[in-house]
Design a protein around this motif. Sequence first.
Motif, PDB file in Angstrom:
ATOM      1  N   SER A   1       0.834  -1.193   0.000  1.00  0.00           N
ATOM      2  CA  SER A   1       0.000   0.000   0.000  1.00  0.00           C
ATOM      3  C   SER A   1       0.871   1.245   0.000  1.00  0.00           C
ATOM      4  CB  SER A   1      -0.929  -0.010   1.231  1.00  0.00           C
ATOM      5  OG  SER A   1      -1.707   1.153   1.280  1.00  0.00           O
ATOM      6  N   GLY A   2       0.486   2.217  -0.831  1.00  0.00           N
ATOM      7  CA  GLY A   2       1.160   3.507  -0.891  1.00  0.00           C
ATOM      8  C   GLY A   2       0.142   4.627  -0.941  1.00  0.00           C
ATOM      9  N   SER A   3       0.526   5.830  -0.486  1.00  0.00           N
ATOM     10  CA  SER A   3      -0.432   6.934  -0.408  1.00  0.00           C
ATOM     11  C   SER A   3       0.224   8.256  -0.787  1.00  0.00           C
ATOM     12  CB  SER A   3      -1.031   7.023   1.005  1.00  0.00           C
ATOM     13  OG  SER A   3      -0.008   7.301   1.952  1.00  0.00           O
ATOM     14  N   TRP A   4      -0.623   9.189  -1.199  1.00  0.00           N
ATOM     15  CA  TRP A   4      -0.229  10.584  -1.424  1.00  0.00           C
ATOM     16  C   TRP A   4      -0.994  11.420  -0.405  1.00  0.00           C
ATOM     17  CZ3 TRP A   4       3.424  12.978  -4.299  1.00  0.00           C
ATOM     18  CH2 TRP A   4       3.348  14.358  -4.412  1.00  0.00           C
ATOM     19  N   VAL A   5      -0.290  12.239   0.362  1.00  0.00           N
ATOM     20  CA  VAL A   5      -0.881  12.947   1.498  1.00  0.00           C
ATOM     21  C   VAL A   5      -0.786  14.448   1.281  1.00  0.00           C
ATOM     22  CG1 VAL A   5      -0.792  13.294   3.997  1.00  0.00           C
ATOM     23  CG2 VAL A   5      -0.249  11.050   3.032  1.00  0.00           C
ATOM     24  N   TYR A   6      -1.876  15.131   1.614  1.00  0.00           N
ATOM     25  CA  TYR A   6      -1.892  16.603   1.628  1.00  0.00           C
ATOM     26  C   TYR A   6      -2.415  17.054   2.977  1.00  0.00           C
ATOM     27  CZ  TYR A   6      -3.213  21.430   0.803  1.00  0.00           C
ATOM     28  OH  TYR A   6      -3.342  22.806   0.888  1.00  0.00           O
TER      29      TYR A   6
ATOM     30  N   GLN B   1       2.677  18.341   1.439  1.00  0.00           N
ATOM     31  CA  GLN B   1       2.149  17.325   0.537  1.00  0.00           C
ATOM     32  C   GLN B   1       3.299  16.477   0.002  1.00  0.00           C
ATOM     33  OE1 GLN B   1       0.353  18.911  -3.005  1.00  0.00           O
ATOM     34  NE2 GLN B   1       1.805  20.607  -3.148  1.00  0.00           N
ATOM     35  N   GLY B   2       2.963  15.248  -0.345  1.00  0.00           N
ATOM     36  CA  GLY B   2       3.987  14.349  -0.876  1.00  0.00           C
ATOM     37  C   GLY B   2       3.624  12.899  -0.617  1.00  0.00           C
ATOM     38  N   LEU B   3       4.563  12.039  -0.930  1.00  0.00           N
ATOM     39  CA  LEU B   3       4.375  10.606  -0.751  1.00  0.00           C
ATOM     40  C   LEU B   3       4.352  10.257   0.727  1.00  0.00           C
ATOM     41  CD1 LEU B   3       4.249   7.781  -2.167  1.00  0.00           C
ATOM     42  CD2 LEU B   3       6.747   7.717  -1.949  1.00  0.00           C
ATOM     43  N   GLY B   4       3.401   9.415   1.109  1.00  0.00           N
ATOM     44  CA  GLY B   4       3.332   8.955   2.492  1.00  0.00           C
ATOM     45  C   GLY B   4       4.204   7.732   2.713  1.00  0.00           C
ATOM     46  N   ASP B   5       4.069   7.115   3.847  1.00  0.00           N
ATOM     47  CA  ASP B   5       4.858   5.927   4.188  1.00  0.00           C
ATOM     48  C   ASP B   5       4.289   4.696   3.493  1.00  0.00           C
ATOM     49  OD1 ASP B   5       6.457   7.443   5.828  1.00  0.00           O
ATOM     50  OD2 ASP B   5       5.276   7.025   7.629  1.00  0.00           O
TER      51      ASP B   5
ATOM     52  N   LEU C   1       4.670  20.848   6.782  1.00  0.00           N
ATOM     53  CA  LEU C   1       4.095  19.720   7.498  1.00  0.00           C
ATOM     54  C   LEU C   1       4.621  18.409   6.939  1.00  0.00           C
ATOM     55  CD1 LEU C   1       0.392  20.906   7.822  1.00  0.00           C
ATOM     56  CD2 LEU C   1       2.262  21.149   9.466  1.00  0.00           C
ATOM     57  N   PRO C   2       4.931  17.461   7.794  1.00  0.00           N
ATOM     58  CA  PRO C   2       5.440  16.166   7.309  1.00  0.00           C
ATOM     59  C   PRO C   2       4.315  15.312   6.740  1.00  0.00           C
ATOM     60  CG  PRO C   2       5.218  16.111   9.686  1.00  0.00           C
ATOM     61  CD  PRO C   2       4.878  17.525   9.259  1.00  0.00           C
ATOM     62  N   THR C   3       4.691  14.371   5.871  1.00  0.00           N
ATOM     63  CA  THR C   3       3.731  13.419   5.299  1.00  0.00           C
ATOM     64  C   THR C   3       3.975  12.000   5.803  1.00  0.00           C
ATOM     65  OG1 THR C   3       5.137  13.064   3.360  1.00  0.00           O
ATOM     66  CG2 THR C   3       3.473  14.812   3.218  1.00  0.00           C
ATOM     67  N   GLY C   4       4.951  11.821   6.673  1.00  0.00           N
ATOM     68  CA  GLY C   4       5.262  10.515   7.237  1.00  0.00           C
ATOM     69  C   GLY C   4       5.532  10.621   8.717  1.00  0.00           C
TER      70      GLY C   4
END
Length: 438
Positions: free
Chosen positions: A203-208, A233-237, A289-292
């Motif tokens: 599983s992968g995610s894009w977070v804002y 914003q960016g790629l999550g864990d 803000l962090p995304t992970g």
Amino acid sequence: MQRHLTIPGAYLAGLLALPMTAWSAEPSATATDDVLQKMQTINAQYAELLDKMDNIDERRERLKKLMQAADEPKQTSPAAKPRATTHSAAVAQIATPREPMPQPVEVASERKQQLEAQNQSVPELPRISDDVGGVLSPRGRLTIEPSVGFTYSSVNRVAVEGFTILPALLVGIIDVVEADRDSYSARLTGRYGITNRFEAELSGSWVYRDDATRSREFLTGAVEDSVFKAQGQGLGDLELGLRYQFKRRKPTSPFLVGNLRIKSTTGTDPFEISSMSTLAGQPQFSRELPTGSGFWSINPSLTFIYPSDPVVFFGSVGYLWTLEDDKGMSIDDDGNILGFGRVDPGDAYRASFGLGIGLNERSSFSISYSLDQFTRTRIETASNPSIAGSDVTIGKLLLGYSLRLNDGTPLNLAVGIGTTDDAPDTDVTFRMPFSFGD
């Protein structure tokens, strides 16, 4: 059982012709003995063949009785057995050996129940979390599940710097901070059935993220709120998951599914983002803000599902182990320690329980409650390495709904409502999986 063997006419004529021919030619006694010996051998083989056929018929009848008893187990009372009415029938009944039937019937019935329990699949529930809901993918089936989610949380903090002279008189500064945090995520999950009981997931995610922090210093003449905004914003864990369904011993036993999830650190690390300090209480505001999370974590858990028509009870217990990591430390020219050093964010004990019910053939509803108890965070460079107030409890009420379309595609909607101060106020997740393969 009496059996008759039909001997072909040509073969019988040949046997009869042999002695007649021998008598006409006045054979020796040795030839006659050979013919008689061959006939005795044939008779012995014929008798052996009849015995084997009798044994086959007897075994076939036993197997038939066992199958009937396994399908519809019945116990015949001794009073229902017919009694011998004649002397010959009584003698035959006493002379006939009785077969021990009850024990094979019980063994066959128990074995049938075990097979039925192992062949039954896990009841389908609305997917409300990574550990609860959905079904395991059969062997060779690939499932692609896109999902979108929204999380909202509001945090209020009041900092007091001063002292009280009377219970109603305060000398000092009151700092009030209110933070509203919105998080949007788009996730893509792939599941593949390695066997009918073992499934792998990636599983992968894009977070804002969007945070707005409002603050005001009272008793200092401030008349306007100070607002600080930050986005990220960016790629999550990335996450890797494994699920295995254990075998059931009986149809009345619950389904047990073992889960293992591993989370990486592909998202933005919170400890690598710069921050600024404002206000009297010196709160820290991140510029980005962090995304992970910045830490690897391993989460083993065990899920149980117990169907009891018309509802299905379920629950899970697990442990979240977050690995300690070195976030860097240095010493400036004045001897001051900079950085965080080794940071252990703490682990968590996790539990959830709930029930699901089928509304009709195409839709189902579930309600559950989850509780996570986190241990304290430890920071190496802090004056007190064990950070007070970091041992938080997150409780959440989960509502799930699933609707199956005409083509069989399920739609899953999950709504979470925070029940503790540290939990997000609400979160909504929508999932729509697509399956490929057998």
